[in-house]
Every structure is written in structure tokens, then in C-alpha cells.
Scaffold this active site. Structure first.
Site, PDB file in Angstrom:
ATOM      1  N   GLU A  32       0.834  -1.198   0.000  1.00  0.00           N
ATOM      2  CA  GLU A  32       0.000   0.000   0.000  1.00  0.00           C
ATOM      3  C   GLU A  32       0.869   1.249   0.000  1.00  0.00           C
ATOM      4  O   GLU A  32       2.025   1.222   0.436  1.00  0.00           O
ATOM      5  CB  GLU A  32      -0.927   0.000   1.219  1.00  0.00           C
ATOM      6  CG  GLU A  32      -0.193   0.083   2.540  1.00  0.00           C
ATOM      7  CD  GLU A  32      -1.133   0.037   3.737  1.00  0.00           C
ATOM      8  OE1 GLU A  32      -2.208   0.626   3.642  1.00  0.00           O
ATOM      9  OE2 GLU A  32      -0.766  -0.570   4.748  1.00  0.00           O
ATOM     10  N   VAL A  77      -5.594  -0.270   2.808  1.00  0.00           N
ATOM     11  CA  VAL A  77      -5.666  -1.723   2.679  1.00  0.00           C
ATOM     12  C   VAL A  77      -6.757  -2.136   1.692  1.00  0.00           C
ATOM     13  O   VAL A  77      -6.530  -2.923   0.771  1.00  0.00           O
ATOM     14  CB  VAL A  77      -5.902  -2.384   4.051  1.00  0.00           C
ATOM     15  CG1 VAL A  77      -6.242  -3.870   3.887  1.00  0.00           C
ATOM     16  CG2 VAL A  77      -4.663  -2.237   4.931  1.00  0.00           C
ATOM     17  N   ASP A 118     -11.762  -2.390   5.293  1.00  0.00           N
ATOM     18  CA  ASP A 118     -10.799  -3.486   5.110  1.00  0.00           C
ATOM     19  C   ASP A 118     -11.479  -4.836   5.323  1.00  0.00           C
ATOM     20  O   ASP A 118     -11.186  -5.820   4.638  1.00  0.00           O
ATOM     21  CB  ASP A 118      -9.638  -3.370   6.104  1.00  0.00           C
ATOM     22  CG  ASP A 118      -8.811  -2.105   5.907  1.00  0.00           C
ATOM     23  OD1 ASP A 118      -9.046  -1.391   4.918  1.00  0.00           O
ATOM     24  OD2 ASP A 118      -7.942  -1.845   6.749  1.00  0.00           O
ATOM     25  N   LYS A 140      -4.614  -3.381  15.465  1.00  0.00           N
ATOM     26  CA  LYS A 140      -4.143  -2.600  16.604  1.00  0.00           C
ATOM     27  C   LYS A 140      -5.108  -2.719  17.778  1.00  0.00           C
ATOM     28  O   LYS A 140      -6.312  -2.820  17.603  1.00  0.00           O
ATOM     29  CB  LYS A 140      -3.986  -1.134  16.208  1.00  0.00           C
ATOM     30  CG  LYS A 140      -3.009  -0.910  15.066  1.00  0.00           C
ATOM     31  CD  LYS A 140      -2.966   0.563  14.675  1.00  0.00           C
ATOM     32  CE  LYS A 140      -2.051   0.778  13.489  1.00  0.00           C
ATOM     33  NZ  LYS A 140      -2.608   0.233  12.238  1.00  0.00           N
TER      34      LYS A 140
END
Length: 338
Positions: A50, A131, A167, A184
Site C-alpha cells: 500500500e 488496505v 478493510d 491494533k
């Protein structure tokens, strides 16, 4: 802002790229670098990357340095890197050097999810792919493996805000294997895994039974599946394609042990940053950039160092998977001809 000469170089770059093969469904729209075009034409391993790692994923100059180093890792392990971005309205595959030079120190508003790609193309604008957008273009041109740092997910309190990353839905409908360090811990990991299951996405822990949480190798959530070698991952990707399931595969790679040691410090900073975001009513698309910047500030740069380390590690693993997949498909092709 970027200099006018840098923007001029960027706008003219796509003239030096090779057009998409005329048999493709979006004839004449996507262009390749010669290196990527030749690799795809000959069946060599290619790894999609990306461009938001350059535009806004990391501060300058680490973004530029990391992007170049990631490409070097991919090449060193036998694959061809293909960084994807939209330049002057043209989706381009394989151009990290030019993109990073032009935008590495200035762009903060160019990140594109898949839903915005048509808007940029129609308006002949520039944009870095996130993404979901990178997955879409990778699948369109036949790149089966994509390496990133971490994917988006279901945000905390997502059942109320409906803040769910595109995503996840892209993984549910696009046949690309995404190699990441999980998601995350600023996100709701259990809900993210539930959402991926709903989307029919096969989630794999690479050499781990526990789904990683980006900055740490533990999340408290069990990985639905486990694979331990690039060859096993390649066979899974190939089987998914042959079964025509139509969705992606998420291969979650734990952060290297030496960086995971600082995970508790980073997690503490994340909790503080989350509290500050709530107090300041920072929500939606502004939340993640705020949290990442604040966490980096609170940890004295430790989170950025960990981020860079895990991206490089993902590139190492992803390129090995791509090479194993190319070999598997070459072998199958030769066997079918006998």
C-alpha cells in the site's frame, strides 16, 4: 506542500508505465511499472504494497526510508514489490520511489479506501491506497499476496457507532491474501474477529495459536487457524482460489519478540490516548491518526520503532509466501501439461 516540480513529476509518471492488458475488465485504466509487468507476465512472485505507509502511515522521513527498505526486503527474498497508488487519476502498480519522493514529506489527505477510488479516477486526482483499495487493485491485476502493517477493524463501541473498517468487507469479497500483524489494540479485536468470520474470511495465525495485536504478540484471542511455513500458507491461498470462495485470507504475523517486549508500555499509552480521544470527541476517520500520533508521542517513539519492525517482518514473511505460491502454481501448471 510538495514543490511544483515534484507534483509535475508525479503527474507525468504514469506516461512511463505500461497499460493494463486489453483482456482485463478495466481495459486501459491501470498501468504497471515495467518490472511488475514483466514479473506478472512470467508468473514470478509479486507482492502488493500500500502507498499510505508513505502518505500518512508514518512521519517523514521514516515513511520514505521504511517504504524503500520494505521493497528491498521483498526483492532480497525473491519477489517483486508492487506499491500501488493513483496518480493523476490513473491507478498505477509498482512506483514507490517516485511516489515517495513526491509525497513523502507532505501528503496527509490522500488516503483512499476502495469506495473513494472511482472519485479520484473520475477527477484525475492523486491518492494513496489504503488496505481495502490496495486489495482491490491487487486482485484486479492478479497479485495474490499483499503485505501491510495492520488491517483496520471494528472500532471500540462499534455496535453503537457502526464504525467498521472497509478493510473487513473487502476481505470478505476480494481474493487476496493479506499479511499483517493483526489489528491494533486501539480497535475491538474480538468483534473484529467475529466480523471477519461473518464475512467468511479465513484467519490464520502464522507460527502462533493466538491472534496478534499489532504492537504485541498477544491479544487474548485465539487464532481460528494456525500455519507454520510459507509453503502451508501458499497451499491455503491456492486452495481458496481453486474453490472459488471469492474472499480473502488474513495471515496474522506476530511482531518480532524483541519489539514485543515494549508492548506493555505501548498498551498503556494506547489506553491514555483512547481516553483523550473520547474527552476531545475525536471520532470517525480522525480517530486512528490521532491515536497513532499520540501513542508515538507518549512512548517517546517506541511505537514507531515497533511499527517499522513489524512492517519489515511482514514483508519478509509475505515475500516468502508469494515465492512459495508462485512455485506451487508453476509446478501445478507443468503437471497439468503432462
Amino acid at each position: 506542500m510538495a514543490s511544483s516540480s515534484a507534483l509535475s513529476r508525479l503527474s507525468n509518471l504514469h506516461n512511463h508505465l505500461r497499460p493494463l492488458d486489453s483482456n482485463n475488465q478495466i481495459e486501459g485504466l491501470v498501468k504497471f511499472s515495467p518490472e511488475v509487468y514483466q514479473a506478472l507476465s512470467s508468473g514470478r512472485a509479486v507482492v502488493a504494497l500500500e502507498s499510505t505507509i508513505i502518505s500518512h502511515g508514518m512521519p517523514y522521513p521514516q515513511n520514505l526510508e521504511t517504504a524503500k527498505q520494505v521493497e528491498e526486503i521483498v526483492r532480497k527474498n525473491g519477489a517483486v514489490p508492487a506499491t500501488i497508488a493513483i496518480l493523476d487519476g490513473v491507478p498505477c502498480v509498482g512506483l514507490v520511489f517516485y511516489f515517495s519522493v513526491s509525497f513523502g514529506g507532505c501528503a496527509r489527505d490522500l488516503a483512499l479506501s476502495a469506495c473513494l477510488c472511482s472519485f479520484q479516477v473520475a477527477g484525475r486526482r492523486n491518492g494513496a491506497t489504503t488496505v481495502s483499495a490496495t486489495m482491490f487493485f491487487a486482485s484486479t491485476v492478479g497479485i495474490p499476496v499483499f503485505v501491510t502493517g495492520g488491517i483496520g477493524g471494528v472500532h471500540r463501541h462499534g455496535e453503537e457507532t457502526m464504525d467498521v473498517s472497509s478493510d473487513l468487507t473487502e476481505l470478505g469479497k476480494t481474493p487476496v491474501a493479506v499479511v499483517s500483524a493483526g489489528v491494533k489494540s486501539i480497535l475491538d479485536i474480538p468483534k473484529t474477529l467475529e466480523y471477519l468470520e461473518t464475512q467468511g474470511v479465513c484467519v490464520v495465525g502464522y507460527k502462533t495459536d493466538e491472534f496478534p495485536a499489532f504492537f504485541t504478540d498477544t491479544s487474548g484471542c485465539k487464532a481460528p487457524c494456525r500455519l507454520d511455513t510459507p509453503e502451508e500458507c501458499a497451499r491455503l491461498i491456492d486452495a481458496t482460489t481453486k474453490l472459488k470462495l471469492g474472499n480473502g485470507v488474513l495471515i496474522a504475523v506476530p511482531i518480532p519478540k524483541e519489539q514485543s517486549a515494549s508492548g506493555s508500555k505501548i498498551e498503556s499509552a494506547i489506553q491514555k490516548a483512547l481516553k483523550e480521544a473520547r474527552e476531545k470527541n475525536i471520532i470517525g476517520s480522525a480517530e486512528t491518526p490521532f491515536l497513532l500520533a499520540r501513542v508515538n508521542e507518549l512512548t517517546g517513539g517506541a511505537s514507531l520503532a515497533s511499527n517499522i519492525a513489524l512492517v519489515k517482518n511482514n514483508a519478509l514473511v509475505g515475500s516468502k509466501i508469494a515465492v512459495a505460491l508462485a512455485r506451487l502454481r508453476e509446478h501445478s501448471s507443468k503437471a497439468g501439461m503432462n
